[in-house]
Scaffold this motif. Structure first.
Motif, PDB file in Angstrom:
ATOM      1  N   HIS A 138      39.859  62.658  48.569  1.00  0.00           N
ATOM      2  CA  HIS A 138      40.761  62.154  49.605  1.00  0.00           C
ATOM      3  C   HIS A 138      41.984  61.590  48.877  1.00  0.00           C
ATOM      4  O   HIS A 138      41.922  60.515  48.292  1.00  0.00           O
ATOM      5  CB  HIS A 138      40.057  61.078  50.428  1.00  0.00           C
ATOM      6  N   LYS A 172      45.571  59.948  48.301  1.00  0.00           N
ATOM      7  CA  LYS A 172      46.457  58.983  48.948  1.00  0.00           C
ATOM      8  C   LYS A 172      47.649  58.698  48.047  1.00  0.00           C
ATOM      9  O   LYS A 172      47.591  58.847  46.833  1.00  0.00           O
ATOM     10  CB  LYS A 172      45.719  57.671  49.230  1.00  0.00           C
ATOM     11  N   SER A 185      47.213  58.040  53.647  1.00  0.00           N
ATOM     12  CA  SER A 185      46.468  59.274  53.401  1.00  0.00           C
ATOM     13  C   SER A 185      47.426  60.458  53.330  1.00  0.00           C
ATOM     14  O   SER A 185      48.404  60.525  54.075  1.00  0.00           O
ATOM     15  CB  SER A 185      45.436  59.509  54.504  1.00  0.00           C
ATOM     16  N   GLN A 186      47.127  61.420  52.438  1.00  0.00           N
ATOM     17  CA  GLN A 186      47.960  62.603  52.274  1.00  0.00           C
ATOM     18  C   GLN A 186      47.199  63.868  52.670  1.00  0.00           C
ATOM     19  O   GLN A 186      47.578  64.557  53.599  1.00  0.00           O
ATOM     20  CB  GLN A 186      48.440  62.708  50.824  1.00  0.00           C
ATOM     21  N   LYS A 237      49.028  65.248  57.955  1.00  0.00           N
ATOM     22  CA  LYS A 237      48.078  64.234  57.500  1.00  0.00           C
ATOM     23  C   LYS A 237      46.889  64.118  58.450  1.00  0.00           C
ATOM     24  O   LYS A 237      45.852  63.560  58.087  1.00  0.00           O
ATOM     25  CB  LYS A 237      48.784  62.881  57.380  1.00  0.00           C
ATOM     26  N   VAL A 267      43.303  65.267  57.536  1.00  0.00           N
ATOM     27  CA  VAL A 267      42.315  64.374  56.918  1.00  0.00           C
ATOM     28  C   VAL A 267      41.304  63.929  57.956  1.00  0.00           C
ATOM     29  O   VAL A 267      40.091  63.944  57.723  1.00  0.00           O
ATOM     30  CB  VAL A 267      43.012  63.154  56.276  1.00  0.00           C
ATOM     31  N   ILE A 317      38.118  58.636  46.795  1.00  0.00           N
ATOM     32  CA  ILE A 317      39.519  58.435  47.163  1.00  0.00           C
ATOM     33  C   ILE A 317      40.325  58.311  45.879  1.00  0.00           C
ATOM     34  O   ILE A 317      40.084  57.405  45.072  1.00  0.00           O
ATOM     35  CB  ILE A 317      39.694  57.176  48.033  1.00  0.00           C
ATOM     36  N   LYS A 372      44.249  58.186  44.111  1.00  0.00           N
ATOM     37  CA  LYS A 372      45.627  57.853  44.436  1.00  0.00           C
ATOM     38  C   LYS A 372      46.551  58.447  43.389  1.00  0.00           C
ATOM     39  O   LYS A 372      46.304  58.342  42.189  1.00  0.00           O
ATOM     40  CB  LYS A 372      45.811  56.339  44.515  1.00  0.00           C
ATOM     41  N   GLU A 383      41.139  49.872  47.317  1.00  0.00           N
ATOM     42  CA  GLU A 383      40.868  50.163  48.714  1.00  0.00           C
ATOM     43  C   GLU A 383      40.197  48.965  49.374  1.00  0.00           C
ATOM     44  O   GLU A 383      39.331  48.321  48.758  1.00  0.00           O
ATOM     45  CB  GLU A 383      39.944  51.385  48.840  1.00  0.00           C
ATOM     46  N   SER A 385      37.889  49.302  56.743  1.00  0.00           N
ATOM     47  CA  SER A 385      39.107  49.974  57.180  1.00  0.00           C
ATOM     48  C   SER A 385      39.850  49.129  58.216  1.00  0.00           C
ATOM     49  O   SER A 385      39.314  48.150  58.744  1.00  0.00           O
ATOM     50  CB  SER A 385      38.761  51.343  57.774  1.00  0.00           C
TER      51      SER A 385
END
Length: 323
Positions: free
Chosen positions: A38, A40, A45-46, A158, A161, A250, A252, A264, A268
């Motif tokens: 994932h 980012k 998020s990308q 995006k 995702v 994840i 980055k 992170e 969330s």
């Protein structure tokens, strides 16, 4: 698989049903397992990317950077094509920002306006910013451009995702090919050589001095981070995540010299909102209970502590009153 060892998702539109079914059945029975990344940039998020633990960090960094920059390229082309659909081709650099009076006084002429005429004719719609000549495509051709723009944006969005759809360079190239095809349909004679859309398609874009230049990450300057650790290019992905191919991490992406990105959060944003909502409701309920001091409920039959005893003695519902 691509030469760099990463899984690439083929476009099955031109394949037979047997080929598509054979691919997925083979993948199922061979037990092909992939590490899901994932990706980012900061907290944003990308895209998702599938790879294997045996992939080198060098190849992985290049693949992630190319997809990241490719998505930015698609977004830039879409933004310019939206203006193309509204106001026509770009004016020559020496005419941009000038008023009609200034252009007439300086005796400047747009030589490409007569060459780059949209299919079906044009509709004049002046560009208030003075960047484009105002000779926009007609409504039908305008819809061709806008429909293709929407499709290209959806392909690298995006939101993929959230839909658990992986993005790769094949999808980025497909989006660019769709956009290029739409431009050629509307402008068969092509665009002026200084138009940013044409320059993007020919990989001659000049982003110096623009905000877009700050977003692009050059391949030699790219770094991947995971769990506050920099993924060294000399290692393999399995050196960090182990040999478990059913892993989702994840990562980055950022430029060298920017230090470790922020960790992170434990929960969330959505989970945090739900928790705050729950505690707010609970607090309101407690306030209402504190405000309610009425003891009249103690006179109810269900609150009588001797009701069970009277029930067994058979003296329930006896009322005493004077004769």
């Amino acid at each position: 698989a691509s030469p760099d060892g990463l899984l690439t998702t083929r476009s099955f539109e031109s394949c037979s049903f047997e080929a598509v079914a054979g691919f997925w059945i083979g993948r199922f029975y061979l037990g092909l397992k992939m590490v899901l990344l994932h990706v980012k940039r900061g907290d944003e998020s990308q895209f998702l990317l599938e790879t294997t633990g045996s992939t080198s960090i060098e190849d992985l960094t290049l693949a992630v950077t190319r997809i990241y920059n490719g998505r930015l390229k698609v977004q830039r082309v879409c933004a310019e094509m939206e203006m193309l659909a509204e106001h026509g081709i770009l004016l020559p650099p020496n005419m941009q920002g000038l008023t009609d009076e200034q252009i007439e006084e300086l005796k400047l002429k747009d030589e490409w306006a007569e060459k780059c005429i949209p299919s079906g004719g044009s509709v004049f719609k002046k560009d208030e910013t003075g960047r484009r000549n105002g000779h926009a495509p007609n409504e039908k051709m305008k819809q061709v451009l806008k429909a293709t723009i929407d499709e290209a944006k959806a392909l690298i969005s995006k939101k993929q995702v959230q839909a658990n759809v992986c993005v790769n360079m094949d999808m980025v190239k497909d989006a660019l090919d769709q956009l290029h095809g739409a431009v050629m349909i509307v402008y068969p004679m092509g665009l002026p050589p200084y138009d940013p859309i044409r320059m993007e398609f020919e990989d001659k874009e000049c982003l110096s001095g623009t905000h877009a230049a700050l977003e692009v990450i050059e391949e030699p300057e790219a770094q991947l981070w995971w769990a506050a650790k920099e993924l060294k290019r000399t290692n393999h992905l399995s050196d960090y995540v182990g040999k478990n191919e059913k892993t989702k991490i994840i990562v980055k992406i950022q430029k060298k010299g920017q230090g470790a990105p922020a960790r992170e959060p434990v929960i969330s944003n959505e989970e945090h909102k739900q928790m705050m909502l729950y505690y707010y409701k609970r607090q309101e309920e407690l306030k209402k209970l504190e405000e309610n001091d009425d003891d009249s409920c103690l006179d109810s039959e269900w609150a009588d502590s001797r009701a069970l005893k009277r029930h067994f003695h058979g003296v329930k519902d006896i009322k005493w009153r004077p004769r």
